[in-house]
Motif scaffolding. Structure first.
Motif, mmCIF file in Angstrom:
data_model
loop_
_atom_site.group_PDB
_atom_site.id
_atom_site.type_symbol
_atom_site.label_atom_id
_atom_site.label_comp_id
_atom_site.label_asym_id
_atom_site.label_seq_id
_atom_site.Cartn_x
_atom_site.Cartn_y
_atom_site.Cartn_z
ATOM 1 N N ALA A 60 0.798 -1.344 0.169
ATOM 2 C CA ALA A 60 -0.531 -0.261 -0.190
ATOM 3 C C ALA A 60 1.056 1.423 0.679
ATOM 4 N N SER A 65 -3.605 -0.473 -4.652
ATOM 5 C CA SER A 65 -4.692 -0.460 -3.732
ATOM 6 C C SER A 65 -4.289 -2.215 -3.290
ATOM 7 N N THR A 67 -6.186 -5.577 -0.666
ATOM 8 C CA THR A 67 -6.318 -6.096 0.070
ATOM 9 C C THR A 67 -6.378 -7.516 0.958
ATOM 10 N N LYS A 80 -5.648 -4.097 10.957
ATOM 11 C CA LYS A 80 -5.584 -3.100 10.529
ATOM 12 C C LYS A 80 -5.367 -1.739 11.300
ATOM 13 N N SER A 83 -2.075 -0.104 9.223
ATOM 14 C CA SER A 83 -2.256 0.480 8.397
ATOM 15 C C SER A 83 -2.229 1.479 8.875
ATOM 16 N N GLN A 84 -3.368 1.891 10.097
ATOM 17 C CA GLN A 84 -3.352 3.296 10.703
ATOM 18 C C GLN A 84 -2.211 3.392 10.722
ATOM 19 N N VAL A 88 -2.181 4.318 5.390
ATOM 20 C CA VAL A 88 -2.796 3.604 4.632
ATOM 21 C C VAL A 88 -3.430 3.070 4.595
ATOM 22 N N THR A 89 -4.543 2.707 4.173
ATOM 23 C CA THR A 89 -5.480 2.481 3.210
ATOM 24 C C THR A 89 -5.793 1.161 3.337
ATOM 25 N N LEU A 90 -5.910 -0.289 3.991
ATOM 26 C CA LEU A 90 -5.936 -1.765 3.417
ATOM 27 C C LEU A 90 -7.607 -2.001 3.078
ATOM 28 N N THR A 91 -8.165 -2.809 2.190
ATOM 29 C CA THR A 91 -8.863 -3.777 2.238
ATOM 30 C C THR A 91 -8.647 -4.788 3.007
#
Length: 199
Positions: A60, A65, A67, A80, A83-84, A88-91
């Protein structure tokens, strides 16, 4: 379809910090690949058995993008949080990777494999290959760090370069499968870097 051990087995491993496969960072061969290769076209990565998310977060941070999929709730929670921490943003999907065949057919531009293939029972490996081929777009690639060892005591199940070629060749073109030179010390000589393209 179940994994080599039940979901609760892996959940307990994460809850009690018995996850010696977790390096606490993205895999050095993955980092090295991005440091040396021409930037890849933008697209979505799937990280199978993402664990606590170090590889997924690294991808990421390269601008993709991503997942991440794992069926251990504690692993997804850790991914989660990681990533915070890194902004960054993860699905993140808390589910069995084999269920992706229904929900993510021809979905991903890239897959990353690291310590997932070795954690499923050997008799499930053909299903894993089919899973990867199903959820990748035509011509898309799987990048993998394959744990090529046959040590007693694991981690669960080793493999050989020959087996990887035999299993994947019907549905993938083997672009690379090379010994890794910069593994962490405990895995030195036991890993191969694979680039496999869906036919």
């Amino acid at each position: 379809m179940v994994m080599v051990r039940e979901k609760n087995f892996w959940e307990e491993k994460y809850q009690t910090a018995q996850h010696r496969w977790d390096l606490g960072q993205a895999a050095p061969p993955l980092q090295d690949f991005f440091a040396k290769t021409t930037p890849l076209p933008q697209g979505e990565w799937g990280v199978l058995g993402c664990g606590q998310g170090h590889d997924a977060v690294f991808l990421a941070k390269q601008g993709f993008s991503v997942t991440g999929v794992d069926f251990a709730p504690a692993a997804i929670a850790a991914a989660k949080a990681l990533s915070q921490d890194h902004g960054v943003t993860l699905t993140l999907l808390e589910e069995n990777i084999f269920d992706l065949k229904k929900s993510h057919k021809s979905h991903f531009d890239y897959l990353f494999e690291h310590t997932c293939f070795c954690a499923i029972a050997p008799e499930q490996r053909p299903d894993y290959v089919t899973l990867a081929a199903t959820i990748l777009k035509p011509g898309a690639k799987l990048y993998g760090i394959f744990y090529t060892h046959n040590k007693t005591g694991g981690p669960p199940f080793g493999t050989t370069p020959q087996e990887v070629i035999q299993l994947f060749s019907p549905q993938f073109k083997i672009l690379a499968l090379d010994p890794i030179q910069n593994s962490v010390p405990s895995r030195q000589g036991d890993e191969h870097w694979g680039i496999l393209q869906k036919k």
